[in-house]
Design an enzyme around this catalytic site. Structure first.
Site, mmCIF file in Angstrom:
data_model
loop_
_atom_site.group_PDB
_atom_site.id
_atom_site.type_symbol
_atom_site.label_atom_id
_atom_site.label_comp_id
_atom_site.label_asym_id
_atom_site.label_seq_id
_atom_site.Cartn_x
_atom_site.Cartn_y
_atom_site.Cartn_z
ATOM 1 N N TRP A 10 4.862 53.993 24.123
ATOM 2 C CA TRP A 10 6.128 54.534 23.599
ATOM 3 C C TRP A 10 6.575 55.789 24.353
ATOM 4 O O TRP A 10 7.693 56.247 24.170
ATOM 5 C CB TRP A 10 5.982 54.872 22.113
ATOM 6 C CG TRP A 10 6.039 53.678 21.196
ATOM 7 C CD1 TRP A 10 6.249 52.373 21.550
ATOM 8 C CD2 TRP A 10 5.907 53.680 19.760
ATOM 9 N NE1 TRP A 10 6.251 51.568 20.432
ATOM 10 C CE2 TRP A 10 6.045 52.350 19.322
ATOM 11 C CE3 TRP A 10 5.677 54.680 18.810
ATOM 12 C CZ2 TRP A 10 5.966 51.993 17.975
ATOM 13 C CZ3 TRP A 10 5.592 54.326 17.464
ATOM 14 C CH2 TRP A 10 5.742 52.998 17.050
ATOM 15 N N LYS A 11 5.701 56.378 25.146
ATOM 16 C CA LYS A 11 6.001 57.626 25.857
ATOM 17 C C LYS A 11 6.494 58.688 24.854
ATOM 18 O O LYS A 11 6.058 58.665 23.708
ATOM 19 C CB LYS A 11 6.996 57.370 26.989
ATOM 20 C CG LYS A 11 6.520 56.236 27.922
ATOM 21 C CD LYS A 11 7.303 56.109 29.183
ATOM 22 C CE LYS A 11 6.740 54.971 30.028
ATOM 23 N NZ LYS A 11 7.409 54.788 31.302
ATOM 24 N N HIS A 98 -1.583 57.688 33.513
ATOM 25 C CA HIS A 98 -0.257 57.098 33.730
ATOM 26 C C HIS A 98 0.417 57.872 34.854
ATOM 27 O O HIS A 98 0.225 59.086 34.985
ATOM 28 C CB HIS A 98 0.567 57.175 32.442
ATOM 29 C CG HIS A 98 1.837 56.374 32.532
ATOM 30 N ND1 HIS A 98 2.962 56.858 33.158
ATOM 31 C CD2 HIS A 98 2.143 55.120 32.119
ATOM 32 C CE1 HIS A 98 3.908 55.934 33.114
ATOM 33 N NE2 HIS A 98 3.439 54.868 32.486
ATOM 34 N N GLY A 237 6.530 49.575 28.743
ATOM 35 C CA GLY A 237 7.271 50.803 28.473
ATOM 36 C C GLY A 237 8.459 50.532 27.555
ATOM 37 O O GLY A 237 8.296 50.297 26.343
ATOM 38 N N GLY A 238 9.667 50.541 28.128
ATOM 39 C CA GLY A 238 10.909 50.439 27.339
ATOM 40 C C GLY A 238 10.926 49.289 26.345
ATOM 41 O O GLY A 238 11.393 49.448 25.206
HETATM 42 C C1 3PY Z 1 6.849 51.120 32.157
HETATM 43 O O1 3PY Z 1 6.858 49.926 31.912
HETATM 44 O O2 3PY Z 1 7.823 51.700 32.612
HETATM 45 C C2 3PY Z 1 5.642 51.913 31.914
HETATM 46 O O3 3PY Z 1 5.538 53.014 32.392
HETATM 47 C C3 3PY Z 1 4.569 51.375 31.065
HETATM 48 O O4 3PY Z 1 3.525 52.285 30.924
#
Ligand code: 3PY
Length: 254
Positions: A10-11, A98, A237-238
């Site tokens: 989810w960042k 990451h 990610g998104g």
């Molecule tokens: C992405 O898919 O942009 C990511 O950084 C997943 O960690």
């Protein structure tokens, strides 16, 4: 059979209530629709973790993880979170290295080796990220870069501890750009990683290591990526910020 994992990253998104609402949707849909043995994981900001673990009780197809941990056990590190604290919430996974941590927070392979040790010591599963920049790919140094990340970051582990971690290959040029590595490009690197693991440890360890692909993975490209022989799932990610999209990616392994 290697463990298949789809982990959402989810960042730094979603406030507390938004995170709980999204996670509730995810566990409900996973519960209704996932028929395979794949593991879904949500790596949320720290503030959500304990509540997500509570919500996930009884739904073992969804686990919870963090996105970072400090390398020290405890101490005067204002603003930091230790692996022991993460473990005490009931979380099971921690993303380490990451590319955003490497790029914006100066995390080096040497530091990440320490973080890996600490995370493993607390019985958490590291999702250890590696990957090359666009410039490194264009100058054809990407294999060397990835090998160095493996050697300096995780190849100090003994075979038993190595067997506890998950690797995520995330080409930096595919992160948050909407550009995805082709399935052939991704498979080529995953195969290379597995060969390096076999050379360092042995074929059995290499065959048992789960290697995820990350970088603009979405419901449209997941099936082709995950069909490759050495790709065992994704770090998302998104698309992990939308319950339908995330679960559709997890469903690829049904
Ligand atoms: C992405 O898919 O942009 C990511 O950084 C997943 O960690």
């Amino acid at each position: 059979m290697r463990k298949k994992i789809v982990a959402g990253n989810w960042k730094m998104n979603l406030d507390y209530n938004e995170g709980l609402a999204l996670f509730s949707e995810i566990i409900n849909i996973v519960n209704d629709e996932i028929t395979g043995t794949q593991q879904a994981v949500i790596c949320s900001p720290f503030i959500h973790i304990h509540s997500l673990v509570q919500l996930a009780k009884g739904y073992n197809k969804v686990a919870v993880g963090a996105q970072n941990a400090h390398q020290a056990e405890s101490g005067a590190y204002t603003g930091e979170i230790s692996a022991k604290m993460i473990k005490s919430t009931g979380a099971a996974y921690v993303i380490l290295g990451h590319s955003e941590r490497r790029q914006y927070f100066g995390e080096t392979n040497a530091l990440l080796a320490q973080k890996t040790d600490t995370v493993l010591k607390h019985d958490l599963t590291p999702i250890f990220c590696i990957g090359e920049t666009l410039q490194e790919r264009e100058t054809e140094t990407h294999f060397d870069v990835i090998k160095t990340q493996l050697v300096e970051g995780i190849f100090h582990l003994n075979a038993e501890d190595f067997g506890k971690l998950v690797i995520a290959y995330e080409p930096v040029w595919a992160i948050g750009t909407g550009v995805t590595a082709t399935s052939a490009q991704a498979q080529e690197i995953h195969e290379f990683i597995r060969k390096e693991i076999a050379a360092k440890y042995n074929q059995e360890v290499a065959d048992a290591t789960t290697i995820l692909y990350g970088g603009s993975c979405n419901p449209k490209n997941a099936a082709e990526l995950f069909a490759q022989g050495d790709i065992d799932g994704g770090l998302i990610g998104g698309a992990s910020l939308k319950s339908r999209d995330f679960v559709d990616i997890v469903k690829t392994f049904n």
